[in-house]
Structure formats: C-alpha cells, structure tokens
Design a protein around this motif. Structure first.
Motif, PDB file in Angstrom:
ATOM      1  N   LEU A 150       0.824  -1.201   0.000  1.00  0.00           N
ATOM      2  CA  LEU A 150       0.000   0.000   0.000  1.00  0.00           C
ATOM      3  C   LEU A 150       0.865   1.262   0.000  1.00  0.00           C
ATOM      4  O   LEU A 150       0.529   2.248  -0.666  1.00  0.00           O
ATOM      5  CB  LEU A 150      -0.937  -0.002   1.213  1.00  0.00           C
ATOM      6  CG  LEU A 150      -2.064  -1.037   1.167  1.00  0.00           C
ATOM      7  CD1 LEU A 150      -2.796  -1.089   2.502  1.00  0.00           C
ATOM      8  CD2 LEU A 150      -3.055  -0.724   0.047  1.00  0.00           C
ATOM      9  N   ARG A 151       1.954   1.222   0.731  1.00  0.00           N
ATOM     10  CA  ARG A 151       2.852   2.372   0.730  1.00  0.00           C
ATOM     11  C   ARG A 151       3.480   2.568  -0.644  1.00  0.00           C
ATOM     12  O   ARG A 151       3.686   3.709  -1.082  1.00  0.00           O
ATOM     13  CB  ARG A 151       3.927   2.181   1.794  1.00  0.00           C
ATOM     14  CG  ARG A 151       3.400   2.338   3.225  1.00  0.00           C
ATOM     15  CD  ARG A 151       4.484   2.095   4.250  1.00  0.00           C
ATOM     16  NE  ARG A 151       3.985   2.315   5.605  1.00  0.00           N
ATOM     17  CZ  ARG A 151       4.698   2.075   6.712  1.00  0.00           C
ATOM     18  NH1 ARG A 151       5.943   1.610   6.600  1.00  0.00           N
ATOM     19  NH2 ARG A 151       4.181   2.306   7.893  1.00  0.00           N
ATOM     20  N   TYR A 152       3.799   1.497  -1.312  1.00  0.00           N
ATOM     21  CA  TYR A 152       4.341   1.603  -2.673  1.00  0.00           C
ATOM     22  C   TYR A 152       3.308   2.195  -3.626  1.00  0.00           C
ATOM     23  O   TYR A 152       3.613   3.091  -4.429  1.00  0.00           O
ATOM     24  CB  TYR A 152       4.789   0.229  -3.163  1.00  0.00           C
ATOM     25  CG  TYR A 152       5.196   0.202  -4.616  1.00  0.00           C
ATOM     26  CD1 TYR A 152       6.432   0.702  -5.010  1.00  0.00           C
ATOM     27  CD2 TYR A 152       4.331  -0.293  -5.588  1.00  0.00           C
ATOM     28  CE1 TYR A 152       6.810   0.695  -6.351  1.00  0.00           C
ATOM     29  CE2 TYR A 152       4.697  -0.296  -6.923  1.00  0.00           C
ATOM     30  CZ  TYR A 152       5.939   0.198  -7.302  1.00  0.00           C
ATOM     31  OH  TYR A 152       6.296   0.198  -8.621  1.00  0.00           O
ATOM     32  N   LEU A 153       2.062   1.710  -3.524  1.00  0.00           N
ATOM     33  CA  LEU A 153       1.002   2.249  -4.373  1.00  0.00           C
ATOM     34  C   LEU A 153       0.763   3.726  -4.085  1.00  0.00           C
ATOM     35  O   LEU A 153       0.527   4.522  -5.000  1.00  0.00           O
ATOM     36  CB  LEU A 153      -0.288   1.452  -4.165  1.00  0.00           C
ATOM     37  CG  LEU A 153      -0.265  -0.007  -4.626  1.00  0.00           C
ATOM     38  CD1 LEU A 153      -1.563  -0.713  -4.233  1.00  0.00           C
ATOM     39  CD2 LEU A 153      -0.046  -0.108  -6.129  1.00  0.00           C
ATOM     40  N   THR A 154       0.824   4.096  -2.809  1.00  0.00           N
ATOM     41  CA  THR A 154       0.639   5.496  -2.441  1.00  0.00           C
ATOM     42  C   THR A 154       1.716   6.379  -3.044  1.00  0.00           C
ATOM     43  O   THR A 154       1.445   7.479  -3.544  1.00  0.00           O
ATOM     44  CB  THR A 154       0.651   5.634  -0.907  1.00  0.00           C
ATOM     45  OG1 THR A 154      -0.387   4.833  -0.345  1.00  0.00           O
ATOM     46  CG2 THR A 154       0.447   7.086  -0.496  1.00  0.00           C
ATOM     47  N   SER A 155       2.940   5.899  -3.014  1.00  0.00           N
ATOM     48  CA  SER A 155       4.047   6.688  -3.558  1.00  0.00           C
ATOM     49  C   SER A 155       3.988   6.803  -5.082  1.00  0.00           C
ATOM     50  O   SER A 155       4.563   7.729  -5.657  1.00  0.00           O
ATOM     51  CB  SER A 155       5.383   6.061  -3.138  1.00  0.00           C
ATOM     52  OG  SER A 155       5.536   4.769  -3.716  1.00  0.00           O
ATOM     53  N   ARG A 156       3.293   5.878  -5.745  1.00  0.00           N
ATOM     54  CA  ARG A 156       3.232   5.874  -7.206  1.00  0.00           C
ATOM     55  C   ARG A 156       2.048   6.662  -7.762  1.00  0.00           C
ATOM     56  O   ARG A 156       2.022   6.957  -8.955  1.00  0.00           O
ATOM     57  CB  ARG A 156       3.148   4.427  -7.715  1.00  0.00           C
ATOM     58  CG  ARG A 156       4.380   3.585  -7.454  1.00  0.00           C
ATOM     59  CD  ARG A 156       5.545   4.038  -8.290  1.00  0.00           C
ATOM     60  NE  ARG A 156       5.253   3.929  -9.720  1.00  0.00           N
ATOM     61  CZ  ARG A 156       6.037   4.422 -10.673  1.00  0.00           C
ATOM     62  NH1 ARG A 156       7.120   5.100 -10.345  1.00  0.00           N
ATOM     63  NH2 ARG A 156       5.721   4.265 -11.938  1.00  0.00           N
ATOM     64  N   VAL A 157       1.088   6.998  -6.916  1.00  0.00           N
ATOM     65  CA  VAL A 157      -0.128   7.654  -7.414  1.00  0.00           C
ATOM     66  C   VAL A 157       0.198   8.982  -8.073  1.00  0.00           C
ATOM     67  O   VAL A 157      -0.270   9.282  -9.178  1.00  0.00           O
ATOM     68  CB  VAL A 157      -1.138   7.842  -6.260  1.00  0.00           C
ATOM     69  CG1 VAL A 157      -2.241   8.811  -6.673  1.00  0.00           C
ATOM     70  CG2 VAL A 157      -1.741   6.514  -5.860  1.00  0.00           C
TER      71      VAL A 157
END
Length: 282
Positions: free
Chosen positions: A38-45
């Motif tokens: 989830l942290r990775y997805l957040t950083s990629r948004v």
C-alpha cells in the motif's frame, strides 16, 4: 453416558504455543507485506500521467500543482475585488433555459406553422412535423450559437465583468457584431411576421404593438442566453475545474491506500504487542 457423549464433553485441546506463535508470525508477515504494498502504491499515485486542459501530458503531482497555482491566483484577484471569475448562479441558468424552451420555442413553432400553413383544426400531418423540426433546429441552433459566442468572449471581460469595446481584438469585435446581427435578425423576423398576421387578421391598430412586444421578447431572450454564458466564470475557472476533476480520482485512491495502510498498521502493532514475550523478572 455413551463414549460419544464423554468425548463431546472433553475440553478442546489448544494448539501448542509454538504453533500459535507461528500462525501469529505468519499473519503479521502478511499484514506487513500488504502495508508495504500500500505504501508503494501510495508513492506511485502522484507519478501517474494525466491530460491537461490544453492537451498537455502531466503527472498527477504537476496537475495538482497547477491547480493550486490557479486557485491562488483566482483567490488573490477576488480579494482585490475582481468579479471576473464569479460564476452565474443556478437560478439564472434555469431561467435562461426556461426562456428558451417556454418562450422562444413556442413563438418559433407558431412562426414555422404559419409559414407552412398548418391547419390547426386538423394539425396532424407533414406540415406540422416540418414546423416542429424547423422550430427546434432554429431555436436550438440560435441558442447554441449565442451561448458559444458568449462563452468565448469571457477572456475579454474586465474585472467588473464588462466588455470594453476599445480594448477588444478585431476577432472579438467581429464575434460581437455577429451576435448583434443574429439577435437583430431574430427580432426583425418576428416583428415582420407578427405584424403581417395582425394586419391579415384585421387587428391593424394592435398589429404594431403586438409585433414590437413579440420582437422585444425574442431579443431579450436571445441576449439573456449570450450574457449568461459571458458572465459565467472565466478561462482560469475552466482550467481549474479540469485539473480538479482529473486529479480527484487519483487523490481519492491515494487517500484509500493511506487509510487502509493505517488500519493494517494498527492491526499489526496490536498483533505484535499481544503476542510479544513477557519481560523477564527477577
């Protein structure tokens, strides 16, 4: 008591401590893996690409930055007393739409039906169908043209939401001349037709008055369409609306990822704290 009953009443054996600790550790590892995901997805948004209002290719972060910049600019001008960015309220837009559908369309239908000699004692037929189609096309086309011209002229209005003729470009002056010609043509056509019908009906004394009244109603209605579109916001407002609508889904997804990661982190901390080994005592 049977053997089955005795077996049923026996206490359920608990898994060994090592097994419980192993399952807890596995669950904690799964939570931690999901949190990292989830942290990775957040950083990629914010690195996703979107299309700007003028076709430019931007990242979500760049689009959000431009939206913030435009918003600050609009707010600064409004603080200084500018009315250029003010939107037309909903009631004005509804009244404009009603004026077109309730006033202009029936008058245009009456004009078309007079031209095509619709027999109102037995109206159903080809003349009425042609009259309805022509009246809808004429009313809708005129309203659309006036709205489009008014919408395009917003870039030339000053901070008091007015047009200054000497400051306009030749193209803007030509557009305004087109608007004036279109509105005047609608008024003249209505005046001539109503006056002719009044004279043929034997109402010579009232023909001029009725013709002027109908022509004035058409002119006011057409002018209202133009000025409503002209006074409704600004080009900066359009860009800000585009950026906001484009960025909103990505920001909502980022917020969902962050909320889910926070909830899972709480579960992870609770799980690790509950099964942490007890401190050694003397």
């Amino acid at each position: 008591m049977t053997i089955e009953d005795q077996t049923r009443n026996l206490p359920t054996p608990r898994p060994p401590a090592e097994g419980r600790l192993g399952s807890t550790a596995a669950a904690a590892d799964r939570l931690l893996a999901r949190i990292h995901e989830l942290r990775y997805l957040t950083s990629r948004v914010l690195d996703e690409h979107v299309v700007g209002p003028h076709g430019q290719n931007l990242t979500v972060a760049e689009a959000q930055g431009k939206a913030d910049l435009i918003d600050d600019l609009i707010e600064l001008e409004q603080v200084r007393g500018s009315l250029r960015h003010r939107r037309v309220n909903r009631l004005t837009r509804v009244l404009t739409l009603l004026a077109v559908t309730i006033v202009d369309l029936p008058i245009m239908l009456w004009l078309a039906s007079s031209v095509f000699n619709v027999d109102w004692t037995d109206p159903l037929g080809l003349p009425l169908a042609i009259s309805v189609v022509i009246s809808i096309l004429a009313t809708g086309g005129a309203a659309t043209a006036l709205h489009h011209l008014g919408h395009n002229q917003r870039q030339h209005k000053n901070h008091r939401r007015q047009l200054v003729w000497r400051d306009l470009t030749p193209g803007a002056k030509f557009s305004l001349a087109t608007v004036g010609l279109l509105v005047a043509l609608m008024g003249v056509v209505m005046f001539v037709r109503v006056y002719t019908e009044g004279v043929l009906s034997g109402l010579s004394d009232l023909a001029v008055l009725l013709a002027v009244l109908v022509a004035l109603v058409m002119v006011v209605s057409a002018t209202l369409v133009f000025w409503t579109a002209f006074r409704d916001g600004s080009l900066e407002q359009d860009d800000l609306r585009h950026y906001s609508e484009t960025v909103r889904p990505y920001l909502q997804a980022k917020r969902r990822y962050e909320d889910e990661a926070h909830e899972l982190r709480c579960q992870y901390d609770l799980l690790r704290g509950r099964h942490a080994p007890a401190p050694l005592t003397d």
